[in-house]
Design an enzyme around this catalytic site. Structure first.
Site, short mmCIF file in Angstrom:
data_model
loop_
_atom_site.label_atom_id
_atom_site.label_comp_id
_atom_site.label_asym_id
_atom_site.label_seq_id
_atom_site.Cartn_x
_atom_site.Cartn_y
_atom_site.Cartn_z
N GLU A 76 42.53 37.61 40.29
CA GLU A 76 41.89 36.93 39.18
C GLU A 76 43.15 37.37 37.93
OE1 GLU A 76 38.29 38.72 39.02
OE2 GLU A 76 37.54 37.46 40.91
N GLU A 93 35.55 37.22 44.56
CA GLU A 93 36.28 37.95 45.45
C GLU A 93 36.14 37.56 46.78
OE1 GLU A 93 34.35 38.41 42.72
OE2 GLU A 93 35.61 39.33 41.45
N GLN A 116 39.80 42.99 40.29
CA GLN A 116 40.06 43.41 39.19
C GLN A 116 39.53 44.76 38.76
OE1 GLN A 116 38.74 40.88 35.53
NE2 GLN A 116 40.61 40.21 36.21
N ALA A 121 37.47 47.92 41.21
CA ALA A 121 36.82 48.53 42.46
C ALA A 121 35.45 47.81 42.43
CB ALA A 121 37.01 49.69 42.87
N TYR A 135 34.09 45.41 41.55
CA TYR A 135 33.70 44.03 42.01
C TYR A 135 34.21 43.53 43.45
CZ TYR A 135 32.84 43.83 37.03
OH TYR A 135 32.31 44.32 35.96
N PRO A 153 31.11 41.29 46.08
CA PRO A 153 31.22 40.01 46.56
C PRO A 153 32.22 39.62 47.72
CG PRO A 153 31.24 40.15 44.08
CD PRO A 153 31.63 41.57 44.69
N HIS A 180 32.32 49.55 35.95
CA HIS A 180 33.53 49.37 35.71
C HIS A 180 33.96 50.98 36.00
CE1 HIS A 180 32.37 45.90 33.17
NE2 HIS A 180 33.55 45.61 33.34
C1 LIG Z 1 32.37 39.88 40.31
C2 LIG Z 1 33.25 40.04 38.97
N1 LIG Z 1 34.42 39.95 39.18
C3 LIG Z 1 35.21 40.11 38.20
C4 LIG Z 1 34.68 40.74 37.00
C5 LIG Z 1 35.84 40.48 36.07
N2 LIG Z 1 35.46 39.65 34.61
C6 LIG Z 1 34.50 40.06 33.72
S1 LIG Z 1 34.70 38.71 32.72
C7 LIG Z 1 35.48 37.72 33.71
C8 LIG Z 1 35.68 36.25 33.12
C9 LIG Z 1 34.40 35.52 33.14
O1 LIG Z 1 34.72 34.18 32.71
P1 LIG Z 1 33.63 33.19 32.63
O2 LIG Z 1 32.63 33.41 33.65
O3 LIG Z 1 34.12 31.83 32.17
O4 LIG Z 1 33.03 33.79 31.15
P2 LIG Z 1 33.58 33.94 29.82
O5 LIG Z 1 33.97 35.27 29.81
O6 LIG Z 1 34.60 32.92 29.65
O7 LIG Z 1 32.39 33.69 28.82
C10 LIG Z 1 36.12 38.48 34.69
C11 LIG Z 1 37.13 37.70 35.90
C12 LIG Z 1 33.47 40.72 36.74
N3 LIG Z 1 32.93 41.16 35.57
N4 LIG Z 1 32.55 40.49 38.03
#
Ligand SMILES: Cc1ncc(C[n+]2csc(CCOP(=O)(O)OP(=O)(O)O)c2C)c(N)n1
Lengths: 325, 374
Positions: free
Chosen positions: A29, A60, A82, A84, A86, A89, A129
């Site tokens: 990601e 993931e 991104q 550990a 995460y 999944p 985190h």
């Molecule tokens: C399972 C998981 N993988 C990765 C992340 C890291 N992460 C946090 S926010 C995000 C993007 C989320 O995007 P979206 O669902 O479109 O919501 P937005 O932030 O755009 O409102 C990521 C990859 C996470 N929090 N949880």
């Protein structure tokens, strides 16, 4: 030689390996244009393009599962999760697919792949985190698990992981990403073998065994002990599965006192594995029982972000205990 | 409650709009809302924006460690908030939903306490900022792992169905969340069970740096509803009233036993993903500027002014009132003081394990557990 941080070393090492071997691809990601949220893949997208630096959907299971399928088809995928925290999944793909592929096929199928996990606390990130999930993976035969703590070892171990024949869980101490800088050799074949620990500092009074992010607290504790006239030997395990039992036992047998430091929760931790092995193999050579200094059996807290970590104060306390025994 | 008056067709291609950017009513049905109701929505929109700005200030001052700005999402959130009955229905939000949490009645001081993690935080400083939760409001405490709350939302909806009271669950997420396996498993289960749940996607076009076209081969999120046997709706997320009407229809359907729906609101986040992000690396500034011109707050204000329901004096009074409210809340939250070290050991299990009790005692022998955490 260039002086560089851990996170710069990740990006530069990946670039070297991608240039050396066109089978190496990076996926995860935000690893593309964004260069990863920590910038651990910075510059790769511009240099190697979207076919080899793949910005994946937010999934993931897809990232790790696709890495398995790419590896089976001859690629050398390096997946970034991104945080550990995460990996869960994708846990099923790592534990059920990647780890058991060689075994279940009698060696006919293998998954040479790397899953990078920025890990550890002290970053004000709370329970999702900050975790150190290594125990789950060292408890999974069929994986290799490494957790380096210096730019040099990051380079050497990442290269060994990319060039190896098995799935490697590559944990990175994100609290130290920019905290440590050192000279890293330009040698494109600078390799650190998986499974080899290193003595960071020689000493006679007590052995401190640690790895990953906790190495920085452990070295600070050794400094503080030196000021008190106590000479601590410090071993950086670097690899957890397999781990360098022989080196640890040899050093502990010589000194007779040992403290194992790790910030993961205590019960069922990798620190427990090290302590148990020492107790089992070297009991008659010990002057004191092996003592663990670890995180607590709680989810990683937010407000007590620093206090949760086994800092120098708690390490010193444990050292006093084994010295006074 | 407002009666059942208008019906929106599922899967209509054009997103539903009720007021245009000039603030003109453009719906195919007559304006039928209570003026105070609409003014109240406007107040919630402005209040959310002011909180957002204050949190960024507090972050720069080092008093809040993390901010996930909701600016640009307020219209969708305040709109959907009005479609459920807080305290009766259940809400499963995600981290960008502070405006939603406030709009369903989460007290401002609690919201700020959660961001600052002082003793005033009912969650005891356990979560990083941007993680609302309130048992009193049936507001499920936010978890960072994306989409991990969607299966639990369906479970709650199944329990509501079994209870037979006509209660519903509203579950929100970003567009990125729709890629996770948990999301698909949950929608599939909801479809199979006819669970009374409304899934609400706040599609801002990006998951951090990943644009939607790289997120999915589907044209949009609403399309995915086909696969799970539920209606999908597209709505202009910068139009709070459109979000209200569409969500209300989906909620009423769920209450009536017609099962789940998926609503997709097209919104934008004006700021970076969080204070730790640099959005200039992946999106053009003119795109941001274009979306800002569609701002849900300005649009709603023009609508109110056009109907003679708002003017500069009302705006000035609201600004003063909100500033005073924010100042007082921040002051009270700060005055509560940092949470103590020892609180980290509580609430792991109903009663602590033998191991944890020993670990706590060992730390207590070295440090005062009442001292402030850091
Ligand atoms: C399972 C998981 N993988 C990765 C992340 C890291 N992460 C946090 S926010 C995000 C993007 C989320 O995007 P979206 O669902 O479109 O919501 P937005 O932030 O755009 O409102 C990521 C990859 C996470 N929090 N949880």
């Amino acid at each position: 030689m260039a002086v560089q941080t851990i996170v710069q070393t990740v990006a530069r090492t990946l670039a070297e390996e991608m240039a050396r071997d066109e089978r190496v691809v990076v996926l995860g990601e935000d690893v593309g244009k964004r260069g990863g949220v920590f910038l651990a893949t910075e510059g790769l997208f511009d240099r190697f393009g979207p076919d080899r630096v793949i910005d994946t959907p937010l999934a993931e299971a897809a990232i790790i599962g696709a890495a398995v399928g790419m590896a089976v088809h001859g690629l050398r995928p390096v997946a970034e999760i991104q945080f550990a925290d995460y990996v869960f999944p994708g846990f099923d793909q790592l534990v059920s697919q990647a780890a058991k592929l060689r075994y279940r096929s009698g060696g006919a199928f293998t998954a040479p792949m790397v899953v990078r996990l920025p890990a550890g606390g002290g970053v004000a990130g709370g329970h999702h985190h900050s975790q150190n999930p290594e125990a789950h993976f060292v408890h999974t035969p069929g994986l290799q698990v490494v957790y380096p703590s210096t730019p040099n070892d990051v380079k050497g171990l990442l290269k060994s992981a990319v060039r190896g024949d098995d799935p490697v869980v590559f944990m990175e101490p994100k609290r130290l990403y920019r905290a440590i800088k050192e000279e890293v050799p330009d040698d494109p074949d600078h390799l650190v073998p998986i499974g080899q620990a290193v003595v960071r500092r020689a000493g006679d009074d007590v052995v401190l065994v640690s790895y990953g992010a906790s190495m920085s607290e452990t070295l600070r504790a050794a400094d503080a002990l030196a000021e008190q006239g106590i000479s601590a030997e410090v071993i950086d395990l670097r690899s957890l599965l397999p781990w360098d039992e022989d080196l640890v036992l040899e050093r502990v047998a010589r000194v007779g006192r040992v403290v194992v430091v790790s910030e993961a929760p205590r019960t069922g931790s990798f620190a427990s594995e090290v302590a148990a092995t020492i107790a089992e193999e070297a009991l008659d050579l010990l002057e004191a029982p092996p003592v663990r200094v670890t995180g607590f059996d709680t989810p990683y807290p937010y407000a007590q972000d620093r206090a949760y970590l086994p800092g120098p104060d708690r390490i010193l306390h444990a050292v006093q205990r084994v010295l006074d025994y | 409650m407002i009666g059942k008056t208008q019906r929106f067709e599922p899967f209509a291609e054009a997103p539903v709009r009720v007021i245009d950017e000039a603030g003109q009513w453009i719906a195919p049905f007559a304006y039928n809302l209570d003026d105070d109701f609409v003014r109240g929505m406007y107040r919630d929109l402005v209040r959310a924006r002011r909180l957002d700005e204050r949190l960024s200030t507090l972050q720069r001052q080092g008093k809040v460690s993390f901010v996930a700005s909701a600016a640009g999402h307020e219209g969708a959130q305040v709109g959907m908030a009005r479609a459920i009955e807080p305290g009766r229905d259940w809400l499963y939000p995600y981290y960008r939903d502070l405006p939603l949490a406030l709009a369903v009645g989460w007290p401002l001081a609690e919201a700020i306490a959660q961001q600052m993690a002082t003793r005033a935080d009912p969650a005891r400083g356990r979560q990083m900022p941007a993680h609302p939760g309130s048992a009193a409001l049936n507001l499920f405490t936010v978890a960072s792992p994306i989409a991990s709350h969607v299966p639990p939302a369906v479970g709650t909806a199944i329990a509501q169905k079994l209870a037979g009271q006509g209660d519903v669950t509203l579950c929100t997420f970003g567009d990125g969340a729709t890629s996770e396996g948990d999301w698909h498993a949950a929608l599939n289960l909801a479809g199979a069970q006819g669970a009374p749940v409304v899934f609400f996607c706040e599609n801002n076009g990006y998951a951090i740096s990943v644009a939607f076209r790289h997120q999915s081969g589907s044209v949009d999120v609403a399309t995915k509803a086909h696969a799970y046997g539920m209606p999908g709706y597209r709505v202009d997320g910068m139009d709070a009233l459109a979000c209200y009407f569409v969500t209300r229809q989906a909620v009423e359907a769920a209450r009536d036993g017609l099962g789940p729906s998926l609503v997709e609101a097209f919104v934008y986040r004006y700021g970076a993903h969080s204070n730790a992000d640099d959005d200039a690396r992946y999106r053009p500034a003119d795109e941001v500027a274009a979306w800002r011109r569609r701002d849900p707050i300005g649009r709603m204000r023009r609508f109110l002014e056009g109907r003679g329901l708002w003017d500069d004096a009302a705006e000035a009074a609201l600004a003063a009132e909100l500033k005073a409210e924010l100042d007082a809340a921040v002051r009270a939250v700060e005055a509560a003081g940092p949470v103590p070290l020892g609180w980290m050991f509580d609430d792991v299990l109903a009663s602590p394990s033998l191991q944890l009790r020993k670990q706590r005692a060992a730390l207590a022998a070295q440090r005062d557990l009442e001292e402030p955490a850091r």
